[in-house]
Design a protein around this motif. Structure first.
Motif, PDB file in Angstrom:
ATOM      1  N   GLU A  48       0.831  -1.202   0.000  1.00  0.00           N
ATOM      2  CA  GLU A  48       0.000   0.000   0.000  1.00  0.00           C
ATOM      3  C   GLU A  48       0.868   1.255   0.000  1.00  0.00           C
ATOM      4  OE1 GLU A  48      -2.710  -0.123   3.264  1.00  0.00           O
ATOM      5  OE2 GLU A  48      -3.773  -1.866   2.462  1.00  0.00           O
ATOM      6  N   LYS A  49       1.935   1.234   0.791  1.00  0.00           N
ATOM      7  CA  LYS A  49       2.843   2.377   0.850  1.00  0.00           C
ATOM      8  C   LYS A  49       3.563   2.567  -0.473  1.00  0.00           C
ATOM      9  CE  LYS A  49       6.642   4.345   3.438  1.00  0.00           C
ATOM     10  NZ  LYS A  49       7.627   4.180   4.484  1.00  0.00           N
ATOM     11  N   MET A  50       3.979   1.479  -1.112  1.00  0.00           N
ATOM     12  CA  MET A  50       4.647   1.561  -2.416  1.00  0.00           C
ATOM     13  C   MET A  50       3.736   2.179  -3.468  1.00  0.00           C
ATOM     14  SD  MET A  50       7.010  -1.819  -3.127  1.00  0.00           S
ATOM     15  CE  MET A  50       6.367  -1.931  -4.746  1.00  0.00           C
ATOM     16  N   ILE A  51       2.480   1.756  -3.484  1.00  0.00           N
ATOM     17  CA  ILE A  51       1.527   2.284  -4.458  1.00  0.00           C
ATOM     18  C   ILE A  51       1.278   3.758  -4.192  1.00  0.00           C
ATOM     19  CG2 ILE A  51      -0.886   2.155  -5.212  1.00  0.00           C
ATOM     20  CD1 ILE A  51      -0.657  -0.913  -4.758  1.00  0.00           C
ATOM     21  N   TYR A  52       1.148   4.137  -2.920  1.00  0.00           N
ATOM     22  CA  TYR A  52       0.925   5.532  -2.547  1.00  0.00           C
ATOM     23  C   TYR A  52       2.093   6.411  -3.017  1.00  0.00           C
ATOM     24  CZ  TYR A  52      -0.028   9.590   0.389  1.00  0.00           C
ATOM     25  OH  TYR A  52      -0.276  10.856   0.846  1.00  0.00           O
ATOM     26  N   GLU A  53       3.312   5.951  -2.798  1.00  0.00           N
ATOM     27  CA  GLU A  53       4.498   6.717  -3.198  1.00  0.00           C
ATOM     28  C   GLU A  53       4.665   6.765  -4.716  1.00  0.00           C
ATOM     29  OE1 GLU A  53       6.628   8.447  -1.249  1.00  0.00           O
ATOM     30  OE2 GLU A  53       5.404   7.954   0.496  1.00  0.00           O
ATOM     31  N   LYS A  54       4.237   5.725  -5.404  1.00  0.00           N
ATOM     32  CA  LYS A  54       4.413   5.640  -6.850  1.00  0.00           C
ATOM     33  C   LYS A  54       3.630   6.721  -7.590  1.00  0.00           C
ATOM     34  CE  LYS A  54       3.638   2.525 -10.724  1.00  0.00           C
ATOM     35  NZ  LYS A  54       3.091   1.238 -11.129  1.00  0.00           N
ATOM     36  N   TYR A  55       2.444   7.057  -7.111  1.00  0.00           N
ATOM     37  CA  TYR A  55       1.574   7.986  -7.831  1.00  0.00           C
ATOM     38  C   TYR A  55       1.690   9.436  -7.367  1.00  0.00           C
ATOM     39  CZ  TYR A  55      -0.432   3.906  -9.992  1.00  0.00           C
ATOM     40  OH  TYR A  55      -0.590   2.755 -10.701  1.00  0.00           O
ATOM     41  N   LYS A  56       2.668   9.758  -6.561  1.00  0.00           N
ATOM     42  CA  LYS A  56       2.879  11.146  -6.161  1.00  0.00           C
ATOM     43  C   LYS A  56       3.379  11.960  -7.352  1.00  0.00           C
ATOM     44  CE  LYS A  56       3.821  10.938  -1.251  1.00  0.00           C
ATOM     45  NZ  LYS A  56       4.775  11.305  -0.208  1.00  0.00           N
ATOM     46  N   VAL A  57       3.022  13.255  -7.354  1.00  0.00           N
ATOM     47  CA  VAL A  57       3.455  14.159  -8.419  1.00  0.00           C
ATOM     48  C   VAL A  57       4.173  15.350  -7.791  1.00  0.00           C
ATOM     49  CG1 VAL A  57       1.606  13.525 -10.007  1.00  0.00           C
ATOM     50  CG2 VAL A  57       1.253  15.385  -8.401  1.00  0.00           C
ATOM     51  N   GLU A  58       4.918  16.061  -8.617  1.00  0.00           N
ATOM     52  CA  GLU A  58       5.574  17.281  -8.154  1.00  0.00           C
ATOM     53  C   GLU A  58       4.558  18.414  -8.102  1.00  0.00           C
ATOM     54  OE1 GLU A  58       9.192  18.546  -9.940  1.00  0.00           O
ATOM     55  OE2 GLU A  58       9.856  16.492 -10.263  1.00  0.00           O
ATOM     56  N   LYS A  59       4.815  19.356  -7.226  1.00  0.00           N
ATOM     57  CA  LYS A  59       3.923  20.503  -7.106  1.00  0.00           C
ATOM     58  C   LYS A  59       4.036  21.366  -8.367  1.00  0.00           C
ATOM     59  CE  LYS A  59       2.941  24.537  -4.366  1.00  0.00           C
ATOM     60  NZ  LYS A  59       3.377  25.418  -3.313  1.00  0.00           N
ATOM     61  N   PRO A  60       2.889  21.672  -8.994  1.00  0.00           N
ATOM     62  CA  PRO A  60       2.927  22.545 -10.175  1.00  0.00           C
ATOM     63  C   PRO A  60       3.310  23.968  -9.796  1.00  0.00           C
ATOM     64  CG  PRO A  60       0.775  21.472  -9.932  1.00  0.00           C
ATOM     65  CD  PRO A  60       1.567  21.160  -8.721  1.00  0.00           C
ATOM     66  N   ARG A  61       3.973  24.652 -10.701  1.00  0.00           N
ATOM     67  CA  ARG A  61       4.340  26.042 -10.452  1.00  0.00           C
ATOM     68  C   ARG A  61       3.182  26.944 -10.849  1.00  0.00           C
ATOM     69  NH1 ARG A  61       8.756  27.000  -8.987  1.00  0.00           N
ATOM     70  NH2 ARG A  61      10.542  27.949  -9.857  1.00  0.00           N
ATOM     71  N   LEU A  62       2.990  28.003 -10.077  1.00  0.00           N
ATOM     72  CA  LEU A  62       1.936  28.960 -10.370  1.00  0.00           C
ATOM     73  C   LEU A  62       2.479  30.097 -11.229  1.00  0.00           C
ATOM     74  CD1 LEU A  62       0.079  29.429  -6.969  1.00  0.00           C
ATOM     75  CD2 LEU A  62      -0.623  28.070  -8.912  1.00  0.00           C
ATOM     76  N   PHE A  63       1.690  30.527 -12.188  1.00  0.00           N
ATOM     77  CA  PHE A  63       2.013  31.707 -12.963  1.00  0.00           C
ATOM     78  C   PHE A  63       1.571  32.935 -12.175  1.00  0.00           C
ATOM     79  CE2 PHE A  63       1.425  28.421 -16.263  1.00  0.00           C
ATOM     80  CZ  PHE A  63       2.688  28.486 -16.833  1.00  0.00           C
ATOM     81  N   ASN A  64       2.092  34.089 -12.547  1.00  0.00           N
ATOM     82  CA  ASN A  64       1.742  35.320 -11.847  1.00  0.00           C
ATOM     83  C   ASN A  64       0.244  35.597 -11.901  1.00  0.00           C
ATOM     84  OD1 ASN A  64       4.330  35.862 -11.030  1.00  0.00           O
ATOM     85  ND2 ASN A  64       4.802  37.115 -12.829  1.00  0.00           N
ATOM     86  N   GLU A  65      -0.400  35.294 -13.032  1.00  0.00           N
ATOM     87  CA  GLU A  65      -1.837  35.525 -13.163  1.00  0.00           C
ATOM     88  C   GLU A  65      -2.621  34.679 -12.179  1.00  0.00           C
ATOM     89  OE1 GLU A  65      -0.022  34.438 -15.984  1.00  0.00           O
ATOM     90  OE2 GLU A  65       0.380  36.473 -16.680  1.00  0.00           O
TER      91      GLU A  65
END
Length: 105
Positions: free
Chosen positions: A18-35
């Motif tokens: 369960e922990k492996m599956i949870y870690e596998k699908y993590k994504v990086e935080k998207p960057r915000l544009f100024n708008e």
């Protein structure tokens, strides 16, 4: 049942998978544009505490979409408080105000 019995013999194996599956699908935080940042800032600055918002947040490697009311905003600690939880301003990715009629439907 006897065929699959050896696979469930280790208790730790289930929690590890369960922990492996949870870690596998993590994504990086998207960057915000100024708008986007300005939009979030303007909505929070002019927020009416009776308005329900659609909020997209980033938490622990996952992106969540919430339909919540903000109870308070702490400008010093940069936290936004909801009914059952709070989140840092830097983890808010998007905010949209909803019309009352949209939230009923």
């Amino acid at each position: 049942m006897k065929k699959w019995l050896p696979f469930s013999s280790l208790v730790e194996q289930g929690s590890f998978l369960e922990k492996m599956i949870y870690e596998k699908y993590k994504v990086e935080k998207p960057r915000l544009f100024n708008e986007q940042a300005n939009k979030i800032n303007n909505i929070l600055k002019n927020y009416d505490y009776n308005t329900v918002l659609n909020i997209t947040i980033f938490f622990d490697g996952y992106i969540y979409k919430l339909h919540e009311k903000i109870t308070s905003i702490d400008k010093n600690k940069k936290l936004v408080f909801f009914t059952n939880f709070y989140i840092s301003l830097k983890n808010i990715l998007d905010i949209e105000e909803i019309d009352i009629f949209d939230s009923i439907c």
